[in-house]
Design an enzyme around this catalytic site. Structure first.
Site, PDB file in Angstrom:
ATOM      1  N   GLY A  38       0.945  -1.160  -0.076  1.00  0.00           N
ATOM      2  CA  GLY A  38       0.071  -0.134  -0.206  1.00  0.00           C
ATOM      3  C   GLY A  38       1.214   1.205  -0.222  1.00  0.00           C
ATOM      4  O   GLY A  38       1.744   1.489  -0.974  1.00  0.00           O
ATOM      5  N   CYS A  39       0.188   2.425   0.714  1.00  0.00           N
ATOM      6  CA  CYS A  39       1.071   3.327   0.510  1.00  0.00           C
ATOM      7  C   CYS A  39       2.392   3.421   1.160  1.00  0.00           C
ATOM      8  O   CYS A  39       2.689   2.347   2.102  1.00  0.00           O
ATOM      9  CB  CYS A  39       0.604   4.408   2.019  1.00  0.00           C
ATOM     10  SG  CYS A  39       1.472   6.193   2.020  1.00  0.00           S
ATOM     11  N   PHE A  40       3.041   4.032   0.534  1.00  0.00           N
ATOM     12  CA  PHE A  40       4.413   3.424   0.899  1.00  0.00           C
ATOM     13  C   PHE A  40       5.281   4.135   1.595  1.00  0.00           C
ATOM     14  O   PHE A  40       6.513   4.000   2.389  1.00  0.00           O
ATOM     15  CB  PHE A  40       5.699   3.642  -0.894  1.00  0.00           C
ATOM     16  CG  PHE A  40       5.806   4.813  -1.436  1.00  0.00           C
ATOM     17  CD1 PHE A  40       5.632   6.224  -1.521  1.00  0.00           C
ATOM     18  CD2 PHE A  40       5.662   4.463  -2.495  1.00  0.00           C
ATOM     19  CE1 PHE A  40       5.118   7.136  -1.945  1.00  0.00           C
ATOM     20  CE2 PHE A  40       6.123   5.503  -4.167  1.00  0.00           C
ATOM     21  CZ  PHE A  40       5.388   7.029  -3.276  1.00  0.00           C
ATOM     22  N   CYS A  42       3.872   4.379   4.393  1.00  0.00           N
ATOM     23  CA  CYS A  42       4.056   3.189   5.794  1.00  0.00           C
ATOM     24  C   CYS A  42       4.716   2.423   5.789  1.00  0.00           C
ATOM     25  O   CYS A  42       5.301   1.951   6.735  1.00  0.00           O
ATOM     26  CB  CYS A  42       2.561   3.229   5.808  1.00  0.00           C
ATOM     27  SG  CYS A  42       0.824   4.823   5.560  1.00  0.00           S
ATOM     28  N   TYR A 185      -2.521  11.099   8.311  1.00  0.00           N
ATOM     29  CA  TYR A 185      -3.329  11.065   6.514  1.00  0.00           C
ATOM     30  C   TYR A 185      -2.953   8.737   7.614  1.00  0.00           C
ATOM     31  O   TYR A 185      -4.391   8.204   7.120  1.00  0.00           O
ATOM     32  CB  TYR A 185      -2.081  10.195   5.673  1.00  0.00           C
ATOM     33  CG  TYR A 185      -1.873   9.323   5.001  1.00  0.00           C
ATOM     34  CD1 TYR A 185      -3.097   8.943   3.878  1.00  0.00           C
ATOM     35  CD2 TYR A 185      -1.256   7.983   5.425  1.00  0.00           C
ATOM     36  CE1 TYR A 185      -3.295   7.854   2.904  1.00  0.00           C
ATOM     37  CE2 TYR A 185      -0.758   6.466   5.066  1.00  0.00           C
ATOM     38  CZ  TYR A 185      -2.225   6.770   3.109  1.00  0.00           C
ATOM     39  OH  TYR A 185      -2.532   5.639   2.789  1.00  0.00           O
TER      40      TYR A 185
END
Length: 208
Positions: A38-40, A42, A185
């Site tokens: 997912g979101c890099f 994170c 976020y």
């Protein structure tokens, strides 16, 4: 060999490329692991503080566009995953340990993305750079499938690594440079709440 700066070229066996690199000789104990979760931002945050991990960089892998930009990848037309390359010292932490940890930082049951981010760039995958890595990833997946505390099917793929392009500078260490926005976020996206509901705890909290 691990790259530390950026250069518009493809390096070595086509695993790494980006905007300007100077190569440094890695020690025999330094290895790399490539995963998408997912979101890099994170994933980078989840791995950078693990003992034995030396560095984590965000980037793009698996697509068909050369030197993709963030806007192209997030537009969902290049076929790339948001991913990270993890540099680690295998005398301090093993690939098997990092692989087992990886599962508990993601939702491996979502075929459409991760948490609030949907679409191909946000799907999960492990990218092996050789057959030895593939065997470790396969064994880790088998262990998770045998012991997972939920009934849903695991859909995370184990794929051969292709060219890895480093993301733009402003994405690197985003969780450090923009800590307030990052925390907002991550919280609003529900990442940790979902992970806890699946696994019973949030593994990365041990390092934050």
């Amino acid at each position: 060999m691990f790259m530390t700066k950026r250069l518009k070229t493809t390096i070595g066996l086509g695993i790494l490329a980006s905007a300007s690199f100077y190569m440094t000789a890695a020690t025999a104990d330094t290895q790399t692991m490539i995963v998408a979760g997912g979101c890099f931002w994170c994933v980078e945050s989840d791995f950078e503080k693990v003992p034995g991990v030396l560095d984590v960089e965000s980037g793009y892998i698996g697509g068909h566009t050369k030197n993709p930009t963030y806007s192209q990848v997030s537009g969902k037309h290049t076929g790339h995953f948001e991913a990270v390359i993890i540099k680690y010292d295998d005398t301090q932490v093993s690939l098997a340990t990092l692989s087992d940890y990886y599962w508990k930082t993601i939702d491996p049951t979502d075929p459409n993305g991760q948490f609030c981010d949907k679409g191909a760039p946000y799907k999960t995958a492990m990218f092996y750079q050789n057959e030895k890595q593939k065997a470790v990833f396969d064994a880790s997946l088998a262990k998770v499938e045998a012991n997972k505390p939920f009934s849903a099917k695991i859909v995370t793929e184990i794929l051969p690594a292709k060219t890895f392009y480093l993301a733009e500078d402003y994405h690197q260490d985003y969780y450090k440079k923009n800590s307030y926005r990052y925390r907002f976020y991550r919280s609003s996206c529900g990442r940790d709440n979902k992970i806890e509901s699946l696994w019973g705890d949030v593994a990365s909290k041990a390092y934050h």
